[in-house]
Motif scaffolding. Structure first.
Motif, PDB file in Angstrom:
ATOM      1  N   GLN A  84       0.960  -1.165   0.001  1.00  0.00           N
ATOM      2  CA  GLN A  84       0.074  -0.009   0.063  1.00  0.00           C
ATOM      3  C   GLN A  84       0.983   1.164   0.098  1.00  0.00           C
ATOM      4  O   GLN A  84       0.244   2.337  -0.620  1.00  0.00           O
ATOM      5  CB  GLN A  84      -0.993   0.121   1.341  1.00  0.00           C
ATOM      6  CG  GLN A  84      -1.859  -1.136   1.286  1.00  0.00           C
ATOM      7  CD  GLN A  84      -3.172  -0.742   0.052  1.00  0.00           C
ATOM      8  OE1 GLN A  84      -3.288   0.255  -0.424  1.00  0.00           O
ATOM      9  NE2 GLN A  84      -3.963  -1.687  -0.243  1.00  0.00           N
ATOM     10  N   THR A 129      -7.842  -1.157  -8.902  1.00  0.00           N
ATOM     11  CA  THR A 129      -6.686  -0.312  -8.370  1.00  0.00           C
ATOM     12  C   THR A 129      -5.890   0.197  -9.313  1.00  0.00           C
ATOM     13  O   THR A 129      -6.026  -0.301 -10.471  1.00  0.00           O
ATOM     14  CB  THR A 129      -5.913  -1.273  -7.319  1.00  0.00           C
ATOM     15  OG1 THR A 129      -5.209  -2.523  -8.025  1.00  0.00           O
ATOM     16  CG2 THR A 129      -6.845  -1.750  -6.285  1.00  0.00           C
ATOM     17  N   ALA A 151     -10.279  -5.968  -1.892  1.00  0.00           N
ATOM     18  CA  ALA A 151     -10.143  -5.317  -0.664  1.00  0.00           C
ATOM     19  C   ALA A 151     -10.999  -5.709   0.373  1.00  0.00           C
ATOM     20  O   ALA A 151     -10.774  -5.485   1.526  1.00  0.00           O
ATOM     21  CB  ALA A 151     -10.257  -3.691  -0.960  1.00  0.00           C
ATOM     22  N   GLU A 152     -12.397  -5.852   0.219  1.00  0.00           N
ATOM     23  CA  GLU A 152     -13.281  -6.114   1.251  1.00  0.00           C
ATOM     24  C   GLU A 152     -12.850  -7.601   1.620  1.00  0.00           C
ATOM     25  O   GLU A 152     -13.285  -7.543   3.052  1.00  0.00           O
ATOM     26  CB  GLU A 152     -14.542  -6.411   0.578  1.00  0.00           C
ATOM     27  CG  GLU A 152     -15.412  -5.207  -0.360  1.00  0.00           C
ATOM     28  CD  GLU A 152     -16.666  -4.977  -0.730  1.00  0.00           C
ATOM     29  OE1 GLU A 152     -17.363  -6.187  -0.257  1.00  0.00           O
ATOM     30  OE2 GLU A 152     -17.098  -4.087  -1.370  1.00  0.00           O
ATOM     31  N   GLU A 156      -9.976  -8.464   2.229  1.00  0.00           N
ATOM     32  CA  GLU A 156      -8.878  -8.249   3.069  1.00  0.00           C
ATOM     33  C   GLU A 156      -9.227  -7.542   4.207  1.00  0.00           C
ATOM     34  O   GLU A 156      -8.772  -7.595   5.403  1.00  0.00           O
ATOM     35  CB  GLU A 156      -7.788  -7.464   2.379  1.00  0.00           C
ATOM     36  CG  GLU A 156      -7.090  -8.263   1.261  1.00  0.00           C
ATOM     37  CD  GLU A 156      -6.252  -7.152   0.444  1.00  0.00           C
ATOM     38  OE1 GLU A 156      -6.350  -5.942   0.755  1.00  0.00           O
ATOM     39  OE2 GLU A 156      -5.524  -7.453  -0.481  1.00  0.00           O
ATOM     40  N   GLY A 157     -10.441  -6.980   4.264  1.00  0.00           N
ATOM     41  CA  GLY A 157     -10.940  -6.121   5.264  1.00  0.00           C
ATOM     42  C   GLY A 157     -11.440  -6.996   6.546  1.00  0.00           C
ATOM     43  O   GLY A 157     -11.449  -6.503   7.769  1.00  0.00           O
ATOM     44  N   SER A 165      -3.392   3.338   0.438  1.00  0.00           N
ATOM     45  CA  SER A 165      -4.738   3.038  -0.274  1.00  0.00           C
ATOM     46  C   SER A 165      -5.197   3.855  -1.429  1.00  0.00           C
ATOM     47  O   SER A 165      -5.917   4.168  -1.698  1.00  0.00           O
ATOM     48  CB  SER A 165      -5.887   3.450   0.751  1.00  0.00           C
ATOM     49  OG  SER A 165      -6.078   2.679   2.073  1.00  0.00           O
ATOM     50  N   VAL A 202      -5.505   1.754   5.981  1.00  0.00           N
ATOM     51  CA  VAL A 202      -5.964   0.767   5.135  1.00  0.00           C
ATOM     52  C   VAL A 202      -7.208   0.247   5.382  1.00  0.00           C
ATOM     53  O   VAL A 202      -8.088  -0.148   4.796  1.00  0.00           O
ATOM     54  CB  VAL A 202      -4.700  -0.036   5.126  1.00  0.00           C
ATOM     55  CG1 VAL A 202      -5.054  -1.360   3.853  1.00  0.00           C
ATOM     56  CG2 VAL A 202      -3.461   0.740   4.162  1.00  0.00           C
ATOM     57  N   ARG A 203      -7.236  -0.134   6.579  1.00  0.00           N
ATOM     58  CA  ARG A 203      -8.352  -0.894   7.316  1.00  0.00           C
ATOM     59  C   ARG A 203      -9.745   0.036   6.861  1.00  0.00           C
ATOM     60  O   ARG A 203     -10.626  -0.802   6.393  1.00  0.00           O
ATOM     61  CB  ARG A 203      -8.112  -1.211   8.918  1.00  0.00           C
ATOM     62  CG  ARG A 203      -9.662  -1.601   9.379  1.00  0.00           C
ATOM     63  CD  ARG A 203      -9.817  -2.987   8.916  1.00  0.00           C
ATOM     64  NE  ARG A 203     -11.315  -3.459   9.494  1.00  0.00           N
ATOM     65  CZ  ARG A 203     -12.535  -3.391   8.911  1.00  0.00           C
ATOM     66  NH1 ARG A 203     -12.456  -2.667   7.614  1.00  0.00           N
ATOM     67  NH2 ARG A 203     -13.621  -3.628   9.643  1.00  0.00           N
ATOM     68  N   GLN A 257     -10.480  -0.083   3.071  1.00  0.00           N
ATOM     69  CA  GLN A 257     -10.842  -1.467   2.469  1.00  0.00           C
ATOM     70  C   GLN A 257     -12.331  -1.564   2.836  1.00  0.00           C
ATOM     71  O   GLN A 257     -13.161  -2.357   1.889  1.00  0.00           O
ATOM     72  CB  GLN A 257     -10.155  -2.637   3.629  1.00  0.00           C
ATOM     73  CG  GLN A 257      -8.783  -2.775   2.948  1.00  0.00           C
ATOM     74  CD  GLN A 257      -8.133  -3.871   3.794  1.00  0.00           C
ATOM     75  OE1 GLN A 257      -8.733  -4.234   5.007  1.00  0.00           O
ATOM     76  NE2 GLN A 257      -7.169  -4.469   3.255  1.00  0.00           N
ATOM     77  N   SER A 258     -12.850  -1.099   4.017  1.00  0.00           N
ATOM     78  CA  SER A 258     -14.299  -0.916   3.931  1.00  0.00           C
ATOM     79  C   SER A 258     -15.213  -0.112   3.017  1.00  0.00           C
ATOM     80  O   SER A 258     -16.222  -0.314   2.334  1.00  0.00           O
ATOM     81  CB  SER A 258     -14.846  -0.363   5.348  1.00  0.00           C
ATOM     82  OG  SER A 258     -16.119  -0.556   5.791  1.00  0.00           O
ATOM     83  N   TYR A 268     -11.626   2.096  -2.769  1.00  0.00           N
ATOM     84  CA  TYR A 268     -10.415   3.111  -3.322  1.00  0.00           C
ATOM     85  C   TYR A 268     -11.345   4.419  -3.547  1.00  0.00           C
ATOM     86  O   TYR A 268     -10.748   5.490  -3.341  1.00  0.00           O
ATOM     87  CB  TYR A 268      -9.882   2.661  -4.315  1.00  0.00           C
ATOM     88  CG  TYR A 268      -8.542   1.947  -3.948  1.00  0.00           C
ATOM     89  CD1 TYR A 268      -8.365   1.190  -2.499  1.00  0.00           C
ATOM     90  CD2 TYR A 268      -7.427   1.760  -4.737  1.00  0.00           C
ATOM     91  CE1 TYR A 268      -7.242   0.871  -2.315  1.00  0.00           C
ATOM     92  CE2 TYR A 268      -6.242   1.254  -4.573  1.00  0.00           C
ATOM     93  CZ  TYR A 268      -5.971   0.680  -3.250  1.00  0.00           C
ATOM     94  OH  TYR A 268      -4.936   0.249  -2.893  1.00  0.00           O
TER      95      TYR A 268
END
Length: 423
Positions: free
Chosen positions: A16, A144, A169-170, A172-173, A260, A299-300, A303-304, A307
């Motif tokens: 990131q 991305t 990303a979701e 990863e969240g 991000s 980043v957290r 992720q929710s 981007y």
């Protein structure tokens, strides 16, 4: 924290926090265009681009680096075609020659670029097609800024990647958790994070200092300190973050280390913590760990949210920076979590109406809100479950902010775009 979690958190941090020269959306266009030109094997005679609405929104009003003030999708694509280094990703224009603007103007006279709104439902979607001497090339980037999912030449597929049904990303969240981030920041090996964080400090500090010199954008960073002989640390933190955006939104060619996918978010996370570390005479390791914490929290949250959206990403970064400041002050996990929740409660709903000079002002306000959130938390004050969008537990609050952004502000994003393209 087990070994697999540790490896994953380290990986996220390194992936990131990467350098980007210029605002990342026009640079993603330039990157796709440079790859397309290489694939075609010659300068194109015809170029068409289909892009999602959020790309239009974030490219319309920001200066493309090395172009002497040029803005817009056509300028970004033309820059990538004429001078872009296709193997340099988001630093594709980092070594552009002094006569780049002239080359772009000449190219656009010979090869006008046709722009269309993509029919794709992806929030982030760039598809560029080029033609010359009977040959064609196509490059597509999705989700991305450097995620090339398709490269074709004369209909032959040279590269193809599966596009997932939902943004990865979701997924990863569900793995990144604030409690684990705090643990990781306190225990991670300096060998695993120092190089990444030190590069972020170096690049973003240089960009902030350039913005403070003046002549960039609306000069929000300088204005905040104007007439203040001894500004307090809070004001310096706001100004330092804003100044970097002043320069970056107006075409400064110095790189930012992003967070991000956003240089503005990278600056907003970095500079307040750097300023508070100076104020507190914090040790170098303490500074590094505070930035590890802040970057991963940002980043957290993103992720929710995703981007690109109608939700201003600076708000996430400002809250995360304040969490890093709380860490510098020795705040425990509870204070760090309440800092973030308080900050989100104050400014969630601030709209993103594209990349432009006013982003610097939003950054200043985001940092201010985050620091107010920390002040509240340090005094044992907090916004609690049932008050607006705040839920019990930080993870639940972050998820609801994501729902607000993805679902609640989806129509808002379309209205913003409609307003912007009316001229």
């Amino acid at each position: 924290m087990n070994t697999s979690e540790y490896i994953y958190y380290t990986k996220v941090l390194k992936e990131q926090l990467i350098p980007a020269t210029g605002c990342t959306e026009p640079i993603a266009l330039a990157y796709a265009a440079a790859v397309g030109r290489k694939t075609l094997g010659m300068l194109p005679q015809k170029v068409t681009a289909a892009v999602s609405g959020s790309i239009v929104k974030n490219v319309k009003s920001v200066v493309v680096p090395a172009t002497s003030g040029m803005k817009g999708i056509e300028s970004a694509i033309a820059a990538g075609i004429t001078v872009g280094k296709e193997d340099s990703a988001l630093e594709v224009l980092s070594c552009a020659p002094p006569d780049t603007a002239r080359k772009i103007s000449m190219f656009l006279k010979q090869c006008p670029i046709e722009i269309a709104l993509s029919s794709s439902e992806r929030v982030f979607d760039i598809q560029i097609t080029m033609e010359a001497q009977g040959h064609t090339a196509l490059v597509r980037i999705v989700d991305t800024h450097t995620n090339i999912v398709l490269i074709q030449r004369d209909g032959e597929i040279l590269l193809e990647k599966e596009i997932p049904d939902q943004d990865g990303a979701e997924e990863e969240g569900a793995i990144l958790k604030i409690s684990k981030i705090v643990e990781y920041a306190r225990t991670c090996s300096m060998e695993d994070v120092s190089e990444t964080i030190e590069h972020q400090i170096s690049c973003n500090t240089a960009l902030s200092e350039e913005g403070m010199k003046g002549g960039w954008g609306a000069e929000i960073g300088r204005l905040l300190l104007l007439g203040k002989e001894t500004p307090d640390v809070k004001l310096r933190a706001m100004a330092a973050a804003a100044a970097g955006s002043d320069a970056r939104m107006s075409g400064c060619e110095l790189p930012a280390v992003i967070n991000s996918g956003s240089g503005n978010q990278g600056l907003t996370v970095t500079m307040p913590i750097v300023e508070y570390a100076k104020e507190l005479n914090a040790g170098h390791e303490q500074l590094i760990r505070a930035l590890v914490l802040a970057n991963l929290i940002a980043v957290r949250i993103k992720q929710s949210i995703g981007y690109l959206s109608a939700y201003c990403g600076a708000i996430c970064a400002g809250c995360s920076a304040a969490a890093g400041v709380a860490f510098l002050y020795g705040g425990n996990e509870s204070i760090i979590e309440h800092t973030v929740v308080n900050g989100l409660a104050i400014l969630s709903g601030t709209i993103c109406d594209g990349a432009k000079p006013s982003c610097a002002a939003k950054i200043a306000m985001a940092v201010n809100a985050g620091l107010l959130g920390f002040q509240m938390a340090a005094e044992g004050k907090e916004f609690v479950h049932g008050e607006g969008i705040i839920k019990k537990g930080i993870e639940n609050t972050i998820e609801e902010v994501g729902v607000l952004s993805r679902d609640g502000m989806n129509v808002t994003n379309k209205v913003i775009l409609d307003i912007m393209v009316k001229g």
